[in-house]
Scaffold this motif. Structure first.
Motif, PDB file in Angstrom:
ATOM      1  N   GLU A  23       0.846  -1.191   0.000  1.00  0.00           N
ATOM      2  CA  GLU A  23       0.000   0.000   0.000  1.00  0.00           C
ATOM      3  C   GLU A  23       0.884   1.245   0.000  1.00  0.00           C
ATOM      4  O   GLU A  23       1.917   1.284   0.690  1.00  0.00           O
ATOM      5  N   ASP A  25       0.568   5.141   0.827  1.00  0.00           N
ATOM      6  CA  ASP A  25      -0.350   6.003   1.565  1.00  0.00           C
ATOM      7  C   ASP A  25      -0.071   7.485   1.367  1.00  0.00           C
ATOM      8  O   ASP A  25       1.054   7.945   1.535  1.00  0.00           O
ATOM      9  N   HIS A  29      -4.259   9.151   4.905  1.00  0.00           N
ATOM     10  CA  HIS A  29      -3.995   7.999   5.771  1.00  0.00           C
ATOM     11  C   HIS A  29      -3.425   8.412   7.124  1.00  0.00           C
ATOM     12  O   HIS A  29      -3.290   7.579   8.015  1.00  0.00           O
ATOM     13  N   GLN A  35      -5.960   6.317   9.996  1.00  0.00           N
ATOM     14  CA  GLN A  35      -5.115   5.323  10.651  1.00  0.00           C
ATOM     15  C   GLN A  35      -5.935   4.182  11.230  1.00  0.00           C
ATOM     16  O   GLN A  35      -5.543   3.018  11.143  1.00  0.00           O
ATOM     17  N   TYR A  37      -8.902   3.167  10.120  1.00  0.00           N
ATOM     18  CA  TYR A  37      -9.384   2.408   8.964  1.00  0.00           C
ATOM     19  C   TYR A  37      -8.276   1.490   8.442  1.00  0.00           C
ATOM     20  O   TYR A  37      -8.514   0.316   8.147  1.00  0.00           O
ATOM     21  N   ASP A  38      -7.062   2.024   8.331  1.00  0.00           N
ATOM     22  CA  ASP A  38      -5.941   1.224   7.840  1.00  0.00           C
ATOM     23  C   ASP A  38      -5.634   0.054   8.777  1.00  0.00           C
ATOM     24  O   ASP A  38      -5.326  -1.041   8.316  1.00  0.00           O
ATOM     25  N   ARG A  41      -8.389  -2.539   8.197  1.00  0.00           N
ATOM     26  CA  ARG A  41      -8.197  -3.107   6.868  1.00  0.00           C
ATOM     27  C   ARG A  41      -7.019  -4.081   6.865  1.00  0.00           C
ATOM     28  O   ARG A  41      -7.106  -5.180   6.320  1.00  0.00           O
ATOM     29  N   THR A  42      -5.914  -3.689   7.492  1.00  0.00           N
ATOM     30  CA  THR A  42      -4.740  -4.552   7.558  1.00  0.00           C
ATOM     31  C   THR A  42      -5.071  -5.843   8.301  1.00  0.00           C
ATOM     32  O   THR A  42      -4.688  -6.935   7.859  1.00  0.00           O
ATOM     33  N   ARG A  54       3.322  -1.125   4.089  1.00  0.00           N
ATOM     34  CA  ARG A  54       2.897   0.237   3.761  1.00  0.00           C
ATOM     35  C   ARG A  54       4.094   1.149   3.580  1.00  0.00           C
ATOM     36  O   ARG A  54       5.060   1.077   4.336  1.00  0.00           O
TER      37      ARG A  54
END
Length: 80
Positions: A23, A25, A29, A35, A37-38, A41-42, A54
């Motif tokens: 990813e 960013d 982000h 952060q 959300y990431d 998601r991760t 990332r």
């Protein structure tokens, strides 16, 4: 490697042979919401057995060689 949908996400780069998601960013982000959300998601992507790496836009634009070296370091000696 190229963009690919995985679950409800579109990852920036994906290598199926290595189960590797990369990813890149941008500024969005780095907000608290971005952060969080990431992180979620991760965790979801890792739940599929994927490794998520990332980099920031700045790293890619200003230190591309180091980014490539880090990615190369993730490749096993005898890739599948």
């Amino acid at each position: 490697m190229r963009q690919r949908p995985i679950d409800n996400f579109i990852v920036d780069f994906y290598c199926a042979a290595l189960k590797l998601v990369i990813e890149v960013d941008g500024e969005s982000h780095f907000t608290d919401e971005g952060q969080e959300y990431d992180r979620e998601r991760t965790q979801i992507l890792q739940g599929y057995g994927l490794k998520v790496v990332r980099f920031t836009n700045d790293q890619v634009l200003n230190n591309f060689e180091a980014v490539c070296e880090e990615i190369e370091g993730l490749i096993p000696p005898n890739p599948p």
